[in-house]
Motif scaffolding. Structure first.
Motif, PDB file in Angstrom:
ATOM      1  N   PRO A  11       0.950  -1.125   0.107  1.00 36.53           N
ATOM      2  CA  PRO A  11      -0.065   0.084   0.001  1.00 36.53           C
ATOM      3  C   PRO A  11       1.061   1.426  -0.154  1.00 36.53           C
ATOM      4  N   GLU A  12       0.514   2.107  -0.692  1.00 32.62           N
ATOM      5  CA  GLU A  12       1.233   3.393  -0.916  1.00 32.62           C
ATOM      6  C   GLU A  12       0.978   4.471   0.429  1.00 32.62           C
ATOM      7  N   VAL A  13       1.770   5.092   0.856  1.00 28.77           N
ATOM      8  CA  VAL A  13       1.804   5.836   2.071  1.00 28.77           C
ATOM      9  C   VAL A  13       2.243   7.170   1.623  1.00 28.77           C
ATOM     10  N   GLU A  14       1.579   8.275   1.809  1.00 30.60           N
ATOM     11  CA  GLU A  14       1.938   9.513   1.548  1.00 30.60           C
ATOM     12  C   GLU A  14       2.427  10.283   2.834  1.00 30.60           C
ATOM     13  N   LEU A  15       3.584  11.093   2.597  1.00 29.56           N
ATOM     14  CA  LEU A  15       3.851  11.981   3.845  1.00 29.56           C
ATOM     15  C   LEU A  15       3.020  12.948   4.003  1.00 29.56           C
ATOM     16  N   PRO A  16       2.813  13.619   5.393  1.00 30.41           N
ATOM     17  CA  PRO A  16       2.019  14.414   5.663  1.00 30.41           C
ATOM     18  C   PRO A  16       2.275  15.675   4.816  1.00 30.41           C
ATOM     19  N   ALA A  17       1.311  16.487   4.539  1.00 30.74           N
ATOM     20  CA  ALA A  17       1.385  17.751   3.831  1.00 30.74           C
ATOM     21  C   ALA A  17       2.575  18.734   4.109  1.00 30.74           C
ATOM     22  N   ARG A  18       2.804  18.673   5.419  1.00 31.37           N
ATOM     23  CA  ARG A  18       3.498  19.530   6.103  1.00 31.37           C
ATOM     24  C   ARG A  18       5.022  19.301   5.727  1.00 31.37           C
ATOM     25  N   GLU A  19       5.383  17.871   5.475  1.00 27.11           N
ATOM     26  CA  GLU A  19       6.676  17.591   5.112  1.00 27.11           C
ATOM     27  C   GLU A  19       6.770  17.199   3.712  1.00 27.11           C
ATOM     28  N   ARG A  20       6.011  17.916   2.641  1.00 31.65           N
ATOM     29  CA  ARG A  20       5.941  17.543   1.322  1.00 31.65           C
ATOM     30  C   ARG A  20       6.385  19.070   0.754  1.00 31.65           C
ATOM     31  N   ARG A  21       7.154  18.975  -0.344  1.00 33.14           N
ATOM     32  CA  ARG A  21       7.195  20.007  -1.110  1.00 33.14           C
ATOM     33  C   ARG A  21       6.244  20.826  -1.631  1.00 33.14           C
ATOM     34  N   ARG A  22       6.272  22.212  -1.917  1.00 32.39           N
ATOM     35  CA  ARG A  22       5.079  22.813  -2.497  1.00 32.39           C
ATOM     36  C   ARG A  22       4.926  22.662  -4.020  1.00 32.39           C
ATOM     37  N   ARG A  23       6.413  22.391  -4.548  1.00 32.79           N
ATOM     38  CA  ARG A  23       6.407  22.025  -6.167  1.00 32.79           C
ATOM     39  C   ARG A  23       7.637  21.002  -6.307  1.00 32.79           C
ATOM     40  N   PRO A  24       7.586  20.241  -7.320  1.00 36.00           N
ATOM     41  CA  PRO A  24       8.673  19.273  -7.740  1.00 36.00           C
ATOM     42  C   PRO A  24      10.029  19.865  -7.667  1.00 36.00           C
ATOM     43  N   PRO A  25      11.103  19.155  -7.303  1.00 36.21           N
ATOM     44  CA  PRO A  25      12.414  19.602  -7.480  1.00 36.21           C
ATOM     45  C   PRO A  25      12.736  19.813  -8.730  1.00 36.21           C
ATOM     46  N   ALA A  26      13.585  21.105  -9.060  1.00 39.66           N
ATOM     47  CA  ALA A  26      13.945  21.243 -10.300  1.00 39.66           C
ATOM     48  C   ALA A  26      14.893  20.421 -10.866  1.00 39.66           C
ATOM     49  N   LEU A  27      14.818  19.209 -11.316  1.00 40.74           N
ATOM     50  CA  LEU A  27      15.623  18.431 -11.669  1.00 40.74           C
ATOM     51  C   LEU A  27      15.544  18.016 -13.255  1.00 40.74           C
ATOM     52  N   PRO A  28      16.683  17.812 -14.159  1.00 40.73           N
ATOM     53  CA  PRO A  28      16.407  17.666 -15.291  1.00 40.73           C
ATOM     54  C   PRO A  28      15.835  16.245 -15.942  1.00 40.73           C
ATOM     55  N   GLN A  29      14.958  16.091 -16.736  1.00 39.37           N
ATOM     56  CA  GLN A  29      14.578  15.022 -17.446  1.00 39.37           C
ATOM     57  C   GLN A  29      14.990  14.652 -18.553  1.00 39.37           C
ATOM     58  N   LEU A  30      15.614  13.451 -18.372  1.00 41.20           N
ATOM     59  CA  LEU A  30      16.742  13.014 -19.615  1.00 41.20           C
ATOM     60  C   LEU A  30      16.186  11.465 -19.681  1.00 41.20           C
TER      61      LEU A  30
END
Length: 480
Positions: free
Chosen positions: A23-42
């Motif tokens: 089963p998937e378990v999500e982190l609490p909202a307060r511990e998550r980023r507001r936006r995804p990390p700015a990482l390159p996609q290749l």
């Protein structure tokens, strides 16, 4: 060459992770980023090609002649890498029980014995992570010794003007005031100026011999005696040990503390951001102040012991172990006679190249050099407008890594050249031919040197602008 971010495309990737079977378990909202990390996609092939292109642009001792003065860019034997790759050395953890890493502890012990023999010291710590870090640890030993005797008035460290730039920085970081001593007309320590500077407030002297000009100071025994007579200690910067290893020992010259650049003298990898290693050694009367985690042997078993008056830790754990494995491999491969021959050939190569180049360029100082030598292009600049920078950019155009330039600071338009013992006469002759070609260009058309290099991937970047206004992130940092 484009950055990873510049070739990134939305939706590209190389992950092939299966669907989760739990089963998937999500982190609490307060511990998550507001936006995804700015990482390159290749994709995987895009990523592979990028780093392959980058690799082809890399220049090192495996690529060609690399005469970087003062840095001793000698060849790193492949056997060093094989030994450092052995599972018994790589599959360990610093918190393992001592009885499970006896072989690794024996490596440290054997390396300490070998380096003590080469330097004339009585004890060595491998904890410092780099040469300058070893300097700092060594100066802390000097400070601790004076403090243990209640001699707190000793607040000054004497450093010659031809010293490595990290020497005054290390002394200052340790809380000392730096006293600068000028060189004499021969490029060595002005003994009388040293005598005037040494006194009740002298904590020690920081010196390398041969010095940064590649000159062996013939007055070294008098120099160290002056400092000892004043109540100070002598610290040896081991950056130039490659010229004298197996021939003369710092401990026999009157030095009490030494740091070693094993990435220079003992053929471990140099540059690239680490890991490095800067072992620090000392005479027996200072060994009680060494950093913690000293290895001791008792009836064939090894364990850790903390010196009584230790300065504490200068780094986590015991030092960069696999770098020490490489250095010990080099020492054992060469043996006592091989170590001596390496130093002899380093000096031979440098003097051969210096003699040949002196037909076209001015040596900063006359006489025999040791492992390196310094040219001055000041007269060339005055007559033609060609600078040391122009010459090294033209060397790049001809496939040769430039020597150190504009250092030491006491030489105008300086080029410091160190061929090392691992270069053949044929390679050195080829390099001399390029220097002669550049000399002919200076005589016939000096203006063209201002445009060099013409065909390298990067020509003449704004180095001052890059240093003062570095762009360290791409894209610009955003709040997470």
């Amino acid at each position: 060459m484009r950055l990873l971010f510049e070739i990134s495309k939305e939706g590209h990737g190389c992950d092939l992770l299966p669907a989760p079977d739990v089963p998937e378990v999500e982190l609490p909202a307060r511990e998550r980023r507001r936006r995804p990390p700015a990482l390159p996609q290749l994709s995987e092939v895009e990523l592979s090609r990028h780093y392959t292109r980058l690799m082809k642009r890399t220049f090192g001792v495996n690529s060609g002649f690399y005469p970087l003065g003062s840095c001793t860019m000698k060849y790193n034997p492949r056997i060093n890498e094989e030994m450092a790759s052995l599972p018994g050395f790589t599959d360990i953890h610093p918190l393992q029980p001592e009885h499970t890493v006896q072989g690794c502890m024996e490596v440290f012990s054997d390396a300490e014995k070998a380096l003590c023999e080469i330097t004339g010291m009585d004890a060595i710590t491998f904890q410092p992570a780099a040469g300058a870090h070893g300097e700092f640890a060594g100066v802390l030993l000097i400070k601790a010794w004076h403090a243990s005797r209640g001699d707190t008035k000793r607040t000054k460290i004497i450093i010659p003007d031809a010293a490595h730039g990290t020497n005054p920085a290390s002394a200052t970081m340790a809380g000392f005031t730096v006293v600068n001593i000028p060189s004499n007309t021969e490029g060595c320590v002005d003994v009388e100026k040293l005598r005037e500077a040494a006194g009740d407030d002298t904590a020690g002297l920081m010196l390398t011999n041969p010095n940064t000009l590649g000159l062996f100071d013939r007055n070294i025994l008098e120099i160290t005696k002056i400092v000892h007579d004043a109540g100070g200690l002598n610290y040896y910067d081991g950056a130039n040990l490659n010229a004298i290893m197996g021939i003369v020992r710092p401990g026999d010259m009157g030095f009490d503390v030494v740091h070693l650049n094993i990435h220079k003298t003992f053929s471990t990898p140099h540059g690239g951001g680490g890991p490095g290693s800067g072992p620090t050694g000392c005479k027996a009367f200072l060994s009680g102040f060494l950093p913690v985690y000293r290895i001791v042997e008792n009836e064939g078993r090894y364990g850790f012991s903390n010196p009584d008056s230790t300065i504490g830790s200068v780094k986590a754990f015991y030092g960069h172990f696999l770098v020490v494995v490489r250095a010990l491999t080099y020492i054992k491969t060469l043996g006592a006679e091989g170590i001596r021959r390496a130093a002899i050939h380093a000096v031979l190569n440098a003097n051969y190249m210096r003699k040949k180049l002196s037909e076209y360029y001015d040596p900063a100082y006359e006489g025999l050099c040791m492992h390196e030598f310094v040219l001055t292009l000041q007269k060339v600049k005055e007559k033609t407008g060609v600078t040391a920078l122009d010459v090294v950019k033209t060397l790049l155009e001809n496939g040769i890594h430039p020597p150190t330039m504009y250092f030491p600071l006491i030489v105008r338009e300086a080029l410091m050249i160190e061929p090392t013992e691992t270069e053949s006469k044929e390679t050195i002759d080829e390099a001399i031919g390029v220097f002669r070609k550049i000399y002919d260009m200076i005589r016939t058309n000096p203006e063209q040197l201002h445009e060099m290099p013409l065909t390298t991937p990067v020509r003449r970047p704004d180095e001052v602008g890059a240093a003062r206004h570095p762009r360290l992130t791409f894209p610009e940092e955003q709040p997470s």
